[in-house]
Design an enzyme around this catalytic site. Structure first.
Site, PDB file in Angstrom:
ATOM      1  N   GLU A 392     -22.125  -5.182  14.445  1.00  0.00           N
ATOM      2  CA  GLU A 392     -22.096  -4.612  12.966  1.00  0.00           C
ATOM      3  C   GLU A 392     -23.340  -3.778  13.012  1.00  0.00           C
ATOM      4  O   GLU A 392     -23.866  -3.467  11.731  1.00  0.00           O
ATOM      5  CB  GLU A 392     -21.837  -5.316  11.875  1.00  0.00           C
ATOM      6  CG  GLU A 392     -20.428  -6.296  11.995  1.00  0.00           C
ATOM      7  CD  GLU A 392     -19.802  -6.711  10.700  1.00  0.00           C
ATOM      8  OE1 GLU A 392     -20.048  -6.170   9.827  1.00  0.00           O
ATOM      9  OE2 GLU A 392     -19.015  -7.580  10.895  1.00  0.00           O
ATOM     10  N   SER A 395     -30.005  -3.482  15.525  1.00  0.00           N
ATOM     11  CA  SER A 395     -31.568  -3.273  14.618  1.00  0.00           C
ATOM     12  C   SER A 395     -31.660  -2.004  14.737  1.00  0.00           C
ATOM     13  O   SER A 395     -31.959  -1.456  13.658  1.00  0.00           O
ATOM     14  CB  SER A 395     -32.424  -4.293  15.228  1.00  0.00           C
ATOM     15  OG  SER A 395     -31.958  -5.496  14.901  1.00  0.00           O
TER      16      SER A 395
END
Lengths: 409, 249
Positions: A392, A395
């Protein structure tokens, strides 16, 4: 003289009650207190995790077994569609409650919490916000009740972080579309019955040509790749999904023609909060275990918690967990209050995922050899933490979102 | 049929116990409150009976004697499935006082079955149920591990020395229930949590009356001494320690 004036009551006593009446909102808006309902949801999630998940979490991780019964029970409690409007059979809870619940479930079992997160904050959220009434009636309701599980199909073998490069095609055939292509890393691919699929209809328009469709998993032409043998979150089923001439009725397209990419990004924005809270839960679960272990384990004649080397580690871990929690709750609060939360959501996800990795690694270190074996849970938490930095939005992608939010004119 | 469950608000069983006010009062700071586990089982059984009764049980009510602090715990009971709640607005001072308050508040409520847990996990009190029955002048059965309802007949099973006893009782009655009475306590679902806010929670003023006892002071048990390991070859040392330190031989 001054004293005299004050004593004589020259200035009326400051009346907080009166003050609050005049400035009801402005000075009372900051409030860290949870409501009774929010606490009840947190406790319900905690009880559920302890009672239903803890018992076989290690075994399910080892055998990569999907938690069918567990998800069913989670659905009965209303956690699978907890933020959906009650008129579509959801729980009607706010995002703060969702964060609290996600943290509690993730402390014990992130495989279960990712199934919950994808269903809630990607699929149900997207359908409720952008679906039409007929779509909500037919597809959102069973998903919100948790009778069916949803999956979100965006990633492709060659389109991960760069989601604009969709190679799955959706050819417009008048009253229906024909889908062809492959999707990768799909959470709940086998257990889900409702897919939200992103596919390219107008390649010349690049990402403005992408559409999003509600596709039933048992449609002819859909096949699954083998179960991915993952490092962590092994109890959730991840597969690639192949589409070969899959016919999708036109009424299953969400939004206007070309709305797919915007839909995908908006859904990810909300989904991020779920994964941020998941990372938070993994970290706080590891912290709780490290605290407990350090108070029991003895070395050099005393509990290891009494050694500064360990105590300071615990302090550092706790600060990180608390920071992550505050970021998650702030982003959730913004969303609940209808304010923009993109930047804060990305900050929460970036930070929580990164510290989840750090905190779980330290938890393993505190446990020593015991931390490296499965019985003590922390090695699993460490494996689970890694994925929160990847899915999703990695980073690195979060840093793009945050910096663009700050640097754009 | 109407069932009333008495709910006591107790500190979570993992709470670290501290005292303040010269060891005369329990330090409530930072304490997480829960439904007394035995009362929760009683409520669970009440819900099971209602679900199986096919409409014969019309309503499950709860009552708590306590200050406003007790309301979150009461809301949880409502979220689990009780229909309405009564809070007698006073400190729960002692068993007599609590029982008297409950009896006063419910005497005209028309409850057919009143359930209490066998004890409370905070002060290990275990008298309220029987006292309520006495105040209301109705039968009470203690240590009940099974309640069955068939038609209008109630059958109760209670544990006695070396066996069990099965009783039938007239209505209304008080049953003081223990472990085994119900399956696992329930986790409230989203719908229940949302509904709990809308269910009636009536606050009533306490009846006139005084507690019969008061806390003179609390003492924490002494910390347990650490385990001493004696080498297996050193029996002499072991005997010596048992004699001089443990003073058991």
């Amino acid at each position: 003289m001054w004293e005299y004036v004050c004593c004589k009551g020259f200035f009326p006593k400051f009346d907080l009650h009166f003050f609050n009446k005049i400035y009801p909102k402005k000075y009372l808006n900051m409030n860290f207190e949870f409501t009774e309902e929010q606490l009840m949801i947190r406790d319900a999630a905690r009880d559920f995790a302890q009672r239903e998940l803890l018992g076989d979490v290690i075994e399910r991780d080892a055998t990569a077994t999907f938690p069918t019964e567990h998800v069913k029970k989670l659905a009965e409690l209303g956690f699978m569609g907890m933020m959906v409007d009650p008129k579509y059979d959801g729980g009607g809870m706010d995002t703060v409650s969702y964060i609290l619940a996600m943290e509690e479930i993730s402390k014990i079992d992130a495989s279960v919490s990712v199934i919950m997160s994808v269903n809630n904050s990607l699929v149900c959220y997207g359908l409720q916000k952008y679906g039409n009434e007929a779509q909500k009636e037919k597809y959102l309701k069973p998903l919100a009740r948790g009778e069916k599980i949803g999956a979100y199909l965006l990633s492709e073998p060659e389109a991960g972080s760069d989601a604009t490069m969709q190679r799955t095609t959706a050819e417009d055939k008048g009253d229906h579309y024909i889908l062809n292509g492959t999707k990768n890393w799909i959470t709940s691919a086998n257990s889900a019955s409702t897919y939200l699929v992103m596919a390219q209809t107008h390649p010349e328009k690049r990402h403005h040509g992408i559409n999003v469709f509600i596709v039933e998993k048992d449609s002819p032409g859909i096949s699954l790749g083998p179960h991915e043998d993952k490092m962590g979150m092994r109890s959730s089923d991840t597969h690639s999904v192949m589409f070969t001439d899959v016919k999708v009725p036109k009424e299953n397209r969400i939004g206007e023609d070309g709305f797919g990419f915007k839909f995908a990004m908006k859904a990810l924005e909300a989904g991020r909060l779920g994964i941020a809270a998941q990372a938070l839960g993994i970290a706080s679960g590891a912290l709780e275990r490290a605290i407990q272990y350090s108070k029991e384990r003895k070395a050099f004649g005393t509990e290891i918690a009494n050694h500064q080397a360990i105590a300071f580690k615990i302090a550092d871990m706790a600060v990180k967990v608390e920071n992550a929690r505050n970021l998650c709750l702030k982003a959730a609060w913004l969303k609940d209050n209808g304010k923009p939360f993109t930047t804060e959501g990305s900050m929460a996800k970036l930070y929580a995922a990164d510290i989840a990795m750090e905190v779980t690694t330290e938890a393993v270190q505190i446990h020593g050899g015991y931390g490296y074996v499965k019985e003590y849970h922390v090695e699993r938490l460490m494996r689970e933490a890694k994925l929160t930095q990847i899915y999703e939005g990695t980073s690195e992608i979060q840093k793009i979102v945050i910096s663009r939010g700050l640097l754009r004119d | 049929m109407k069932i009333l469950t008495c709910i006591s608000n107790v500190p979570d069983t993992t709470t670290k116990i501290r005292f303040v006010d010269d060891n005369k009062a329990f330090d409530k700071n930072g304490v997480q409150w829960i439904i007394n586990p035995w009362d929760e089982l009683a409520l669970t059984r009440a819900l099971e009976l209602k679900e199986a009764s096919g409409g014969a049980v019309e309503k499950i009510s709860i009552i708590t004697v306590g200050t406003k602090d007790a309301e979150p715990v009461m809301r949880k009971a409502l979220a689990i499935g009780a229909e309405d709640a009564i809070r007698v607005d006073t400190e729960a001072k002692d068993a007599y006082y609590v029982a008297m308050q409950i009896a006063e508040a419910v005497k005209d409520g028309g409850y057919d079955m009143i359930l209490t847990g066998i004890e409370s996990s905070d002060y290990n009190g275990s008298s309220v149920g029987r006292m309520v029955a006495e105040f209301l002048e109705i039968p009470s059965v203690s240590s009940v591990s099974k309640i069955e309802m068939e038609g209008g007949n109630i059958s109760l099973k209670r544990e006695i020395d070396g066996g069990t006893e099965v009783l039938e009782t007239q209505l209304p009655f008080v049953a003081i229930v223990q472990k085994g009475i119900a399956l696992e306590p329930r986790i409230p679902n989203m719908r229940g949590i949302m509904m709990a806010r809308k269910k009636p929670l009536t606050v009533v003023a306490p009846a006139e009356g005084e507690a019969l006892t008061e806390f003179a002071g609390f003492e924490l048990p002494e910390a347990k001494a650490a385990c001493k390991m004696v080498d297996e070859d050193n029996v002499k040392e072991l005997v010596n320690l048992l004699h001089t330190e443990a003073k058991v031989i």
